[in-house]
Every structure is written in C-alpha cells, then in structure tokens.
Design a protein around this motif. Structure first.
Motif, short mmCIF file in Angstrom:
data_model
loop_
_atom_site.label_atom_id
_atom_site.label_comp_id
_atom_site.label_asym_id
_atom_site.label_seq_id
_atom_site.Cartn_x
_atom_site.Cartn_y
_atom_site.Cartn_z
N THR A 23 0.64 -1.12 0.02
CA THR A 23 -0.01 -0.06 0.04
C THR A 23 0.91 1.06 -0.04
O THR A 23 0.39 2.12 -0.50
CB THR A 23 -1.04 -0.07 1.26
N GLY A 24 2.22 1.18 0.52
CA GLY A 24 2.94 2.36 0.81
C GLY A 24 3.43 2.75 -0.58
O GLY A 24 3.45 3.88 -1.15
N ILE A 25 3.90 1.55 -1.63
CA ILE A 25 4.36 1.88 -2.89
C ILE A 25 3.28 2.46 -3.78
O ILE A 25 3.28 3.34 -4.68
CB ILE A 25 4.68 0.49 -3.60
N GLY A 52 2.84 7.12 1.89
CA GLY A 52 3.30 5.96 1.22
C GLY A 52 4.93 5.75 1.86
O GLY A 52 5.29 4.88 2.28
N VAL A 53 5.64 6.96 1.94
CA VAL A 53 6.83 6.86 2.55
C VAL A 53 7.12 6.52 4.01
O VAL A 53 7.88 5.68 4.27
CB VAL A 53 7.74 8.14 2.44
N GLY A 58 8.31 2.58 7.78
CA GLY A 58 7.77 1.49 9.17
C GLY A 58 8.00 0.24 8.80
O GLY A 58 8.31 -0.47 9.76
N VAL A 59 7.95 -0.24 7.69
CA VAL A 59 8.17 -1.43 7.31
C VAL A 59 9.78 -1.90 7.44
O VAL A 59 9.87 -2.86 8.11
CB VAL A 59 8.01 -1.97 5.94
N ILE A 60 10.49 -1.14 7.25
CA ILE A 60 12.26 -1.14 7.20
C ILE A 60 12.31 -1.29 8.92
O ILE A 60 13.08 -1.95 9.46
CB ILE A 60 12.81 -0.02 6.69
N ALA A 61 11.65 -0.33 9.50
CA ALA A 61 11.93 -0.22 11.05
C ALA A 61 11.50 -1.63 11.97
O ALA A 61 12.16 -1.97 12.73
CB ALA A 61 11.10 0.93 11.50
#
Length: 129
Positions: A23-25, A52-53, A58-61
């Motif tokens: 969804t971010g992309i 999105g960013v 958040g996913v990376i975190a």
C-alpha cells in the motif's frame, strides 16, 4: 517465547510488512484508484506520497534488528493510520468490504507488536531512590 509464538510473530510480521509495503508503494506512486479512494474519503492527494514513504520506512523499522523505540513508533503509526482508515470509511458510509484491509492490518499490527521478541522491545528500568 515459545516456538509457536515465534512462528505466529513472523507470519503476522511478514504479512503486515507485505501489506504496508504494497500500500505504501501504491500511495507513493499515486495510482489512479488510490487517488480516487483517498479523495472519496475527503483527503487531499498530496498526502498520499507522504503516507506511502512513512509506511515504507515503518516496514524497514519493524524488520530491522535492534532500534526498539523506532519499532514502537512504527507500530503506533501503523495502528493510527489503519484505525484512521476504518473511521474514514465509516464516516463516508462505505460498504463493509472497504473495512477488510485496514482491519486485517490492525490485527496483524497488534499481533506482531504483542508477540515481538524481547530483543525488539523497549526494556523499562525502574530506578529507586
């Protein structure tokens, strides 16, 4: 943490990461359907790339080891964004099918947060004087 809990944690975290990343992309690229839905909910389109960013970061975190405080913020951000989506769909009188994605992501967020391993948690220290 039991082996079963660890498996559930990684399944929930994997699905959460996949959902938020995808969804971010879509939001970052401002795909037509996403812009239409976002406008329908009453939000300006310029918020999409920012949201999105934040989701991608958040996913990376949550996937990187260490940084427990950053993980807490990411989980909180996911929870607030998805609960806001549910409330926005409710406010617009949308059909129940529109709630499925955000509610699923809220559940995955809570399960992943609750079952995260000890090395991914903030350890509180009680000081006595």
């Amino acid at each position: 943490m039991t082996k079963k809990q660890k498996i559930i944690y990684w399944i929930a975290t994997g699905w959460l990461a996949l959902g938020m990343l995808s969804t971010g992309i879509v939001q970052l690229l401002k795909q037509k359907e996403e812009v239409t839905m976002f406008t329908h909910l009453g939000y300006p389109g310029y918020l999409l790339p920012m949201l999105g960013v934040w989701k991608i970061l958040g996913v990376i975190a949550i996937l990187l080891p260490k940084f427990p405080l950053l993980k807490e913020w990411a989980y909180a951000g996911f929870f607030f964004a998805m609960s806001g989506a549910v409330l926005s769909h409710l406010g617009c009188g949308d059909a129940a099918k529109e709630f499925f994605g955000p509610i699923l992501l809220i559940i995955l967020t809570v399960v992943s947060w609750y079952l995260r391993p000890a090395d991914r948690k903030i350890i509180s220290v009680n000081f006595t004087v």
